[in-house]
Every structure is written in C-alpha cells, then in structure tokens.
Design an enzyme around this catalytic site. Structure first.
Site, PDB file in Angstrom:
ATOM      1  N   ASP A  95      -7.692 -50.722  17.331  1.00 20.05           N
ATOM      2  CA  ASP A  95      -8.742 -51.415  16.565  1.00 20.05           C
ATOM      3  C   ASP A  95      -8.961 -52.869  16.962  1.00 20.05           C
ATOM      4  O   ASP A  95      -9.631 -53.600  16.257  1.00 20.05           O
ATOM      5  CB  ASP A  95      -8.441 -51.323  15.063  1.00 20.05           C
ATOM      6  CG  ASP A  95      -7.540 -52.432  14.565  1.00 20.05           C
ATOM      7  OD1 ASP A  95      -6.583 -52.786  15.277  1.00 20.05           O
ATOM      8  OD2 ASP A  95      -7.794 -52.945  13.473  1.00 20.05           O
ATOM      9  N   GLU A  96      -8.440 -53.252  18.084  1.00 17.43           N
ATOM     10  CA  GLU A  96      -8.408 -54.685  18.390  1.00 17.43           C
ATOM     11  C   GLU A  96      -8.542 -54.914  19.891  1.00 17.43           C
ATOM     12  O   GLU A  96      -7.924 -54.203  20.675  1.00 17.43           O
ATOM     13  CB  GLU A  96      -7.036 -55.147  17.914  1.00 17.43           C
ATOM     14  CG  GLU A  96      -6.752 -56.570  17.890  1.00 17.43           C
ATOM     15  CD  GLU A  96      -5.282 -56.806  17.499  1.00 17.43           C
ATOM     16  OE1 GLU A  96      -4.811 -57.886  17.770  1.00 17.43           O
ATOM     17  OE2 GLU A  96      -4.632 -55.897  16.945  1.00 17.43           O
ATOM     18  N   ASP A 140     -11.348 -57.511  15.725  1.00 22.60           N
ATOM     19  CA  ASP A 140     -10.307 -56.747  15.018  1.00 22.60           C
ATOM     20  C   ASP A 140     -10.948 -56.054  13.812  1.00 22.60           C
ATOM     21  O   ASP A 140     -11.535 -56.710  12.950  1.00 22.60           O
ATOM     22  CB  ASP A 140      -9.206 -57.715  14.571  1.00 22.60           C
ATOM     23  CG  ASP A 140      -7.993 -56.996  13.999  1.00 22.60           C
ATOM     24  OD1 ASP A 140      -6.881 -57.516  14.153  1.00 22.60           O
ATOM     25  OD2 ASP A 140      -8.148 -55.919  13.377  1.00 22.60           O
TER      26      ASP A 140
END
Ligand code: DCP
Ligand code: MG
Length: 373
Positions: free
Chosen positions: A102-103, A8
C-alpha cells in the site's frame, strides 16, 4: 534538487473491507483473526479511536473495543488493488519503489507528463486512486525520501502535505527524534538519555559523536538532521528474505544457549518483518560449525508467519533437530522467506539470486536483503 512523492493508503486492508461490504462502513473493524492467537493486521479509523492498532493481539484489541468486528484478510483483493496503484504510478514515472502493498516512493523530478509540479502530480494521483479503487491515499511531497515519507503521514487520512525546499530546515529542526528514519523505541530512549529530543538537538551533535553513539546509523542521522537523504528511489528493490545472524565470541554446543540466541535473532527478524510487512511462510536456520562447515534447515508452513507466537515454536523445534554432537557452533542464523503477497510486476531490471526458485511473477515487492546483520 529532486522531487519525491510518497503515497500511503489509509487503513489499507480495513478500508478495502469497508469498501466491499457497506455494512462495515463507519464501524470499528479489525482485519485479522479474533481468536486467542490472532493479531490485528490493521484497524479502521473508527477502531483506532479505541486504541486498536496493527500488530496488537486480537484479545487485547477486543478489550479495548468491545464492539470490534474482526474480518479475515483477503490478500488476493489487496494484491489486486496494489496492482491498480502501480498502474497509476507508472503513468507518471518509471521511478516507482514500492515499500509494501500500500505504499510507494515516486521520483517525479523528470516525469512522463512533463509536469514540473510534484504537488499537482500527487494531487492527481490521489484523485485517480479514488476514482479507480474507491479508496483514499495520503500523499507527501518533498526533496527526498526521508521527508516525503514524513509528509505523507502528517495529515492522514486522505492527507496531502508538502515540505518545500525553503521550509526543510525549520521542519526538520522541529521533528521529534522518534520521527527520524531508523529511530525506534530503543534508539529513542537512548537519544533521550543523551538529551536529544528533536531534530534541532540532533543537529548540535557532531558526526563523530553520532557515529560513536549509534554506529553506522550515525552518518545518516547526521545528514537527515540537515534535511539531507541521498537514497535514490529504486524501482527494482525486492525483499526475498529477512535474515539475521550472530557469530559467537566463543563457540557453543549447548542446545539451551543456542536456542536462546536463536530466540533473540527470531525476535529481531520479526520486528523487521512487521516493519516491512513481509510475512514469509518459510523459516530457515543456519548453523556454521567451528570448522566453518555450514548447514541450513528450512521448513515451510501453510500460512504466512505473521504472529511471533506461531513462528517461535516452529523455530525452536527446528533447533532441536540440529546435530550438536560433533563440533561446536560458531554462528547461528535465522531467516524468513517465501512471503505470499507478492505483486506480479516487471522486474526486468531486477536481480535474482540462484537460490530463488520462484518464477518471476511471484517475486516479492520488497527489498532484496539476504545479509542483514
Ligand atoms: N500490516 C500488517 N501488519 C502490520 C502492519 C501493517 O499486516 N504490523 C498491513 C495491514 C495494513 C497494510 O499492511 O493495512 C499497510 O500498512 P500501513 O502501516 O500503511 O497501515 P494502514 O495502511 O493500515 O494504515 P495507515 O492509514 O496508518 O497507513
Ligand atoms: Mg497505509
């Protein structure tokens, strides 16, 4: 025993902005629009110290942090970084499940490098992300998704945390109940009411009791309390829409009552939109009349709907246009689709429903889920 990594990015949008504009480094910034209706998409760590966080109204954020600098989002750039991340992940495994830009979860039990150490892989990935993008990510490593995700959050930013198999039991016993998957504010209150505060407390309850109290989620809570999460890393999960619906006990034909129902549905959908970072541009209202005839009405806006104050008036107006002069209504549904921040990646294994007219390169990152109730 599986080896799962969760990666993350740290203060993602804000870190990208600070990377690209050195004047912003070390300063409290918020990505979003600073005006009355705006909300903070994310805040830099400097701004978080003042209590500024994602989804906070911009005006509140300004009050908390008078020196806060607002930066309009540049989604193309975040999207580009997201593709770079994906390239790095795929060097190690095909079992990559992005949860948002983003993860992602990675299953590295078997991997392209034949590296038996998930921890070493996670370290390498963090290093590569920094080299390629100039940004930091946090990594969590454990035996399943539930634990890997908690681990990545544990030492943020630029964190690295491993929950090895032999420590799982103690770790889970010590977790606060709100750290369990699916336990939000409301469920936390309910848990506290039933004197469940930690993983240890949760483990004392029978599966039947948990199902009785928390419905379907009771099963997974029972397993999670024992450190078990059997969900696979799914490389081709995509969300095309988020929707909610209610079937009434008694049919309704009163506009005010139907609008009230729609309001609750829209609120619930918006909570999920925030959670999954899925901000679509298209609103759809579904109506099923007493004779089961179903109609849908959609409206597409120019901007993604990331603010409830913006979304709700549109939905309310759409409701006014629905014909309520004939039959009463037995079901109302609300959905949002058409999120623009999509990642062009190969979903050759993925499925698409007939209603999704977008070309494959514009499919979204998220989970396919049209039947959320
Ligand atoms: N985001 C958003 N609206 C929200 C939550 C998030 O637009 N309500 C966007 C901005 C974030 C990005 O998604 O930068 C990633 O979300 P995260 O929850 O991972 O938050 P950050 O990466 O910003 O911070 P953290 O370091 O806590 O992961
Ligand atoms: Mg993040």
């Amino acid at each position: 025993m599986r080896k799962i990594i969760h990666i993350d990015m740290d203060a993602f949008y804000a870190s990208v902005e600070q990377r690209d504009n050195p004047d912003l480094k070390g300063k409290p910034i918020a990505v979003g629009y600073g005006e009355a209706r705006g909300v903070v998409a994310t805040a830099s760590y400097e701004a978080r110290k003042f209590g500024v966080h994602s989804a906070m109204p911009s005006l509140t954020a300004k009050k908390k942090c008078p020196g806060l600098i607002f930066i309009p989002p540049r989604f193309e750039v975040y999207h580009e970084v997201s593709s770079q991340l994906r390239e790095i992940f795929l060097e190690y495994t095909d079992w990559v499940e992005p949860l948002s830009l983003d993860e992602a979860f990675l299953d590295v039990t078997v991997n392209h490098k034949n590296n038996p150490s998930a921890s070493l892989i996670a370290r390498e990935i963090q290093q590569k992300i920094f080299e390629k993008t100039g940004l930091t990510a946090s990594a969590g490593v454990s035996i399943n998704k539930f634990l890997a995700k908690i681990a990545s959050d544990y030492k943020k930013p630029n964190g690295f945390f491993v929950i090895p198999p032999e420590e799982v039991e103690t770790f889970v016993e010590n977790l606060k109940i709100e750290q369990f998957f699916g336990v939000g504010k409301v469920t936390t209150q309910k848990m506290h009411h039933h004197r469940i505060f930690t993983g240890y407390d949760l483990k004392q309850r029978s599966e039947a009791e948990l199902v009785n109290l928390f419905g379907k989620m009771g099963h997974s809570l029972y397993l999670n309390a024992r450190g078990i999460d059997n969900r696979e890393v799914e490389p081709n999960r995509i969300t095309k829409s988020i929707s909610t619906e209610t079937t009434f006990l008694q049919d309704k034909n009163n506009l005010n009552l139907l609008t009230l129902e729609l309001y609750h549905l829209a609120k619930e959908a918006f909570e999920r939109m925030k959670k999954e970072n899925f901000f679509g541009k298209t609103i759809t209202i579904k109506i099923k009349y007493a004779d089961f005839k179903t109609i849908t009405r959609s409206k597409t806006l120019t901007q993604p709907l990331n603010d409830f104050q913006q979304l709700w008036p549109v939905a309310r107006e759409m409701m006014k246009q629905i014909d309520l002069t004939g039959q009463p209504v037995r079901l109302v549904g609300f959905g949002v689709s058409n999120a623009p921040f999509q990642q062009p990646y190969d979903h050759s294994l993925g499925e698409q429903s007939a209603s999704n007219q977008r070309p494959p390169e514009f499919r979204t990152l998220f989970e396919l889920d049209d039947n959320y109730n």
